[in-house]
Design an enzyme around this catalytic site. Structure first.
Site, short mmCIF file in Angstrom:
data_model
loop_
_atom_site.label_atom_id
_atom_site.label_comp_id
_atom_site.label_asym_id
_atom_site.label_seq_id
_atom_site.Cartn_x
_atom_site.Cartn_y
_atom_site.Cartn_z
N HIS A 65 0.84 -1.19 0.00
CA HIS A 65 0.00 0.00 0.00
C HIS A 65 0.87 1.24 0.00
O HIS A 65 2.02 1.22 0.43
CB HIS A 65 -0.93 0.01 1.21
CG HIS A 65 -0.23 -0.19 2.53
ND1 HIS A 65 0.23 -1.41 2.92
CD2 HIS A 65 0.08 0.66 3.52
CE1 HIS A 65 0.81 -1.32 4.11
NE2 HIS A 65 0.73 -0.05 4.49
N CYS A 188 1.77 3.45 12.29
CA CYS A 188 2.70 2.93 11.28
C CYS A 188 2.98 4.01 10.24
O CYS A 188 2.29 5.03 10.20
CB CYS A 188 2.14 1.68 10.61
SG CYS A 188 0.71 1.99 9.56
#
Length: 683
Positions: A65, A188
């Protein structure tokens, strides 16, 4: 997830044998639907994100991603591989692969939807249903949440309300009959996938262990801070992150496990057991004052040079509003009362409501008071950035002394750094417990102010004042070629990073010259050159998207409309979306145009007393017509260079295949722009 994923974005027989091939196969489906404008550019962004940290997860899941300027709308593609693809997961290859593509300016609502998928991946019933799906439409519906999987464990993808207690049980009692309580933060680099998967994993493990756990997810969709009362009642803290935790000091003084975000995904029960063991042993982190505001904003591995820049920018950021307010008030005072307004008596002694001169004097004198705070504020907040609130008193005192001894802007810089350093040194001294209560309000301000006063008055103040005078005299003597070259240099700096540190250095240099009661002509010329150059990049991008719109995608053309207003208002950041998407073309072109404008402004002798305002303060500018000519010249140069460079790129790219019945045409323009300050910033 509405149309984030459709059957056309599902491949139940993915034949790729490498993660690069898998990403390409799924990205091609996105490109065929027009959701990716530049396939190779997007894949480069995916690879860059993958290089930061493997995206494979335990349980046979791969989630490549990124956020990319080449994505037109939030999109999810799904592939199922019979042989498996290695995405770096500890337990082996992934057979379920999700490619998440978010635009550089993705909105919070779509990011929230994507984060919901990440939570559902922790539900084995959901992943089992995907493995059993027989057609693409059913798989897409399952991912969108339109079909509910049966069996498995874990939450169904709905985020637990942040700030609420997640679960209760009896096995983990901390005291009496109440369960052990944990607060956690997950974060993250992407803020979409691992952040929410880690939260779901911790919450599931907490329920199984009979532990109350509340998670704050610091993701791209924003975050809701944990209730301070919840933090205060917690028995332990888990910080699972790969980027700095925002406001980490909130958790000081509690047993803490600090680890990477993937640990919370793969072994949450172990983390819960670890924090409970620390609590049993009485291990805690440091006190809340262990880090300064600026240090808390950075990382644990920053060098001194990076921290020094942060400290200085802290002072500058607090000073700039005083510069803008004071400078504009003074400029308006001149506009209303004429250039003799600086000789007007105090409005306390003479103010006539019906006279324009009295109103001009009021504005001028109010602006002068605001300007009087510049150096003390600069010094005070440099010290604050270094040593938190105890640094404010000696910092402001040092800044005021700098004004008293005519050390000016340079003295303020030195005073701030000295004040912060002195306070940090005092805080390292081992103080008896009985005196700690009066340290921040009595001892530290007293000792640090005395030390700063001695150093500024007796030791370094005079040399700095002489250096300040020398620089002022040098600027006053600049004429001809030297002045033009200085204008070109300042123009280059203003357009190099569009509001970043280099831009701020040039701007601060200019505002320091006019931040006096009676600035010289050369200082006002420098201010004019700096503001003119700073207007060039956004105005040029706006013009380029107008005259050659086919070189830009839809998002860039929309940004171009806003750039007209931003550029006219002297907000250089209006060009950031363009520079982020195509820095090798936009930034050099902007620097050339900025240099042209800065040099011409100096050559024309344009002057400016106001430090901000763009075209709205043109009536206050000396030689306003030539000043506008200088801006127009720079805008024209940058526009022409951007169009030429982007045109050359298009002619060197291979022709796109003609669309057929199964392929939707790709939108024109392959250099999408985002709304972030860094191109293709991984999420």
């Amino acid at each position: 997830m509405s149309d984030t994923i459709t059957a056309d974005l599902v491949d139940l027989d993915l034949s790729a044998d490498t993660k690069e091939a898998a990403a390409r196969a799924l990205a091609e489906r996105m490109a065929a639907l027009g959701r990716v404008t530049d396939l190779e550019g997007f894949l480069a962004d995916v690879a860059a994100r993958e290089a930061q940290m493997p995206t494979g997860l335990d349980g046979g899941i791969g989630i490549p991603h990124c956020r990319s300027a080449h994505v037109t709308e939030p999109t999810l593609a799904f592939g199922r591989s019979a042989s498996g693809v290695d995405f770096g997961a500890p337990d082996g290859p992934a057979d379920l692969i999700f490619l998440i593509a978010a635009p550089a300016g993705a909105d919070d609502a779509h990011l929230t939807l994507l984060s919901a998928l990440a939570r559902r991946l922790m539900n084995t019933g959901f992943t089992d249903a995907l493995r059993a799906a027989t057609d693409a439409e059913a798989a897409a519906a399952l991912i969108r949440g339109e079909e509910t999987p049966t069996g498995g464990t874990g939450a169904e993808g709905e985020a637990a309300p942040e700030g609420a207690e997640a679960a209760a049980g009896g096995a983990g009692a901390a005291s009496g009959d109440r369960p052990f309580r944990i607060v956690a933060v997950t974060s993250c680099p992407t803020g979409i996938a691992h952040t929410y998967m880690a939260a779901e994993s911790l919450e599931n493990a907490g329920r199984e262990a009979g532990v109350e756990i509340v998670v704050e997810t610091q993701g791209s969709a924003g975050f809701t801070r944990l209730d301070p009362a919840v933090i205060a009642a917690a028995d332990g803290v888990i910080l699972a992150h790969d980027v700095p935790v925002r406001d980490k000091h909130r958790f000081a003084g509690k047993p803490t496990v600090d680890t990477g975000v993937k640990a919370a995904v793969s072994r949450p029960a172990a983390l819960i057991a670890e924090v409970r063991d620390k609590a049993a042993r009485g291990e805690t982190t440091g006190t809340a004052s262990a880090a300064t505001p600026v240090e808390r904003a950075g990382t644990d591995v920053e060098g001194y040079g990076t921290r020094l820049r942060r400290w200085l920018m802290s002072g500058v950021s607090y000073m700039v509003p005083f510069v803008a307010a004071g400078g504009l008030l003074i400029a308006l005072g001149f506009a209303i009362g004429g250039y003799e307004i600086n000789e007007a008596p105090s409005v306390m002694d003479h103010f006539v409501w019906t006279q324009a001169g009295s109103w001009g004097a009021l504005l001028f004198q109010t602006g002068g008071v605001a300007f009087g705070f510049l150096v003390p504020v600069l010094a005070g907040y440099i010290a604050y950035g270094m040593a938190d609130r105890p640094g404010l008193v000696p910092g402001f005192v040092g800044g005021a002394i700098s004004l008293t001894i005519n050390a000016g802007f340079l003295g303020g810089l030195a005073a701030g750094l000295i004040a912060g350093g002195v306070v940090l040194a005092i805080q390292k001294v081992n103080i008896p417990a009985a005196l700690r209560g009066i340290m921040p309000v009595v001892v530290i301000p007293l000792i640090s102010s005395a030390v700063v006063g001695f150093l500024m008055f007796v030791v370094i103040g005079k040399p700095i004042a002489e250096a300040q005078k020398g620089m002022t005299d040098w600027l006053g003597g600049l004429t001809g070629t030297n002045a033009v070259l200085l204008g070109a240099l300042l123009g280059l700096m203003m357009c190099f990073d569009l509001g970043g540190p280099v831009n701020k250095v040039a701007y601060t240099f200019a505002t320091a010259g006019i931040a006096v009661a009676d600035p010289g002509d050369s200082a006002m010329k420098i201010m004019a050159a700096v503001m003119a150059a700073g207007m060039v990049p956004p105005l040029a991008m706006a013009l380029a998207t107008t005259v050659r719109g086919r070189l830009f995608n839809r998002a860039e053309r929309e940004n171009g409309k806003a750039a007209w207003v931003l550029g006219a208002s002297f907000i250089s950041e209006g060009a950031i979306p363009f520079a982020a998407a195509d820095p090798l073309r936009v930034i050099p072109a902007s620097m050339v145009g900025g240099a042209v404008t800065g040099a011409l402004s100096m050559a024309f002798g344009a002057t400016l007393r106001a430090p901000h305002g763009g075209i709205f303060v043109v009536p206050l500018i000396g030689n306003p017509l030539l000043y506008l000519v200088a801006i127009a010249a720079g805008v024209g140069v940058t526009t022409a260079l951007v169009i030429v460079l982007k045109g050359l790129r298009r002619t060197t790219e291979p022709a796109a295949p003609a669309p057929d019945a199964h392929t939707a045409p790709t939108p024109a323009g392959s250099t999408g722009a985002g709304k972030e300050t860094v191109a293709a910033q991984p999420l």
